[in-house]
Scaffold this motif. Structure first.
Motif, mmCIF file in Angstrom:
data_model
loop_
_atom_site.group_PDB
_atom_site.id
_atom_site.type_symbol
_atom_site.label_atom_id
_atom_site.label_comp_id
_atom_site.label_asym_id
_atom_site.label_seq_id
_atom_site.Cartn_x
_atom_site.Cartn_y
_atom_site.Cartn_z
ATOM 1 N N UNK A 2 3.417 -13.306 16.138
ATOM 2 C CA UNK A 2 3.191 -14.625 15.465
ATOM 3 C C UNK A 2 4.529 -15.591 14.814
ATOM 4 N N UNK A 3 4.903 -16.589 14.695
ATOM 5 C CA UNK A 3 5.444 -17.024 13.894
ATOM 6 C C UNK A 3 5.822 -17.788 13.198
ATOM 7 N N UNK A 4 5.811 -18.058 11.539
ATOM 8 C CA UNK A 4 4.952 -19.654 10.910
ATOM 9 C C UNK A 4 3.795 -18.943 11.084
ATOM 10 N N UNK A 5 2.438 -18.586 11.597
ATOM 11 C CA UNK A 5 1.642 -18.401 12.183
ATOM 12 C C UNK A 5 1.124 -19.811 12.908
ATOM 13 N N UNK A 6 2.087 -19.259 13.682
ATOM 14 C CA UNK A 6 2.152 -19.335 15.349
ATOM 15 C C UNK A 6 2.186 -18.522 16.379
ATOM 16 N N UNK A 7 1.433 -18.379 16.952
ATOM 17 C CA UNK A 7 0.573 -17.767 17.796
ATOM 18 C C UNK A 7 1.415 -17.396 19.330
ATOM 19 N N UNK A 8 1.902 -16.734 19.459
ATOM 20 C CA UNK A 8 3.062 -16.211 20.383
ATOM 21 C C UNK A 8 2.299 -15.022 21.796
ATOM 22 N N UNK A 9 3.188 -15.932 22.686
ATOM 23 C CA UNK A 9 2.280 -14.607 24.143
ATOM 24 C C UNK A 9 3.256 -14.366 24.994
ATOM 25 N N UNK A 10 3.520 -13.210 24.400
ATOM 26 C CA UNK A 10 5.019 -13.171 25.867
ATOM 27 C C UNK A 10 4.666 -12.791 26.725
ATOM 28 N N UNK A 11 3.651 -12.063 27.669
ATOM 29 C CA UNK A 11 3.843 -12.249 29.065
ATOM 30 C C UNK A 11 3.969 -13.636 29.729
ATOM 31 N N UNK A 12 3.654 -15.005 29.339
ATOM 32 C CA UNK A 12 3.865 -16.176 29.836
ATOM 33 C C UNK A 12 5.063 -16.890 29.942
#
Lengths: 148, 131
Positions: A2-12
């Motif tokens: 995550x960044x700034x509490x924002x979820x991130x998914x690298x596979x997308x």
């Protein structure tokens, strides 16, 4: 991740503004959804409307519209495609996009041409993570999920 | 699934004439919101700021104006409408009445237009809305 509490998914895969994510399905279709950044900006989502399945959508034309109490806008389409399906769960409960933005796909589309070519204009992996985090920090977006 | 969940609209041109301004702030967010929504539905949307609406194009005004207490700034509604594809017109003949100079106009305005441009837009469009 995550960044700034924002979820991130690298596979997308992501558009350049990180408004949407794109996932390639086994049948060659592509799912499109909103990122955690987008759902946070929109706030509690009240309505989702999707272009009718079978409709041709050129790049740049929205595949769906989103309405919250304070925001209205498009779900952009990054490549020429045909709408194959809308997610009935999201249409019936739009706040799913707030609660689980990376699991709740909005529309499933089929690229008009070669899939690899369609994905060329998108970003993924480490490059996407860097851009995603940069936008979150630049605009001071701190992601929030509603409790219900 | 309800039929209303699906979008079927073809491309249409919509003109939104915005005459409201800072004296009625509660009227100032919706035109940009509905403009953004219409643009997201493939409409070619023009918002024409005239009468007191021209003050929404003055630097410092939309940045400090909200439609409701504690709400989002009007400039954010304007930017979101533009991001969705809306074009903003500013009525040139209305500017002197509100002592608005060209150099004071916010960057979000796409065109400073004569009244004739509004007439052309209305005569050539599919739908008009007035706020």
């Amino acid at each position: 991740m995550e960044c700034n509490g924002c979820e991130f998914r690298p596979e997308l895969y992501y558009d350049g503004e990180y408004q949407i994510w794109v996932r390639v399905e086994n049948d060659g279709t592509v799912s499109v959804g909103m990122t955690d950044l987008s759902q946070t900006i929109a706030g509690r989502i009240l309505h989702v409307r999707v272009r009718r399945p079978g409709t041709l959508r050129p790049a740049g034309k929205p595949v769906a519209t989103i309405e919250s109490g304070k925001w209205a806008g498009p779900v952009p389409n990054p490549f020429d495609c045909t709408i194959e399906a809308a997610n009935p769960e999201v249409l019936d409960d739009p706040a799913l996009l707030n609660r689980a933005p990376f699991d709740a796909w909005i529309a499933r589309v089929r690229p008009a041409g070669d899939l690899e070519k369609a994905l060329e204009g998108l970003v993924t992996g480490e490059a996407a993570r860097t851009g995603y985090c940069a936008r979150a920090r630049r605009e001071d977006i701190r992601c929030e999920r509603p409790s219900s | 699934m309800a039929e209303s969940h699906y979008l079927d609209h073809g491309e249409q041109r919509v003109v939104i004439v915005m005459t409201s301004g800072p004296s009625t702030p509660h009227r100032c967010a919706t035109p940009f919101y509905i403009g953004a929504l219409l643009a997201s539905m493939d409409a070619d949307v023009r918002i024409f700021l005239t009468m007191e609406g021209v003050l929404l194009a003055q630097k410092g005004v939309p940045e400090n104006l909200t439609a409701m207490k504690g709400g989002k700034k009007i400039i954010e509604f304007m930017r979101e409408a533009k991001a969705a594809g809306v074009r903003l017109h500013l009525c040139k003949p209305a500017m002197p009445g509100y002592e608005l100079e060209v150099e004071e106009v916010i960057d979000e305005v796409d065109e400073i237009s004569p009244a004739g441009a509004l007439a052309d837009l209305i005569l050539g469009c599919d739908k008009t809305m007035f706020f």
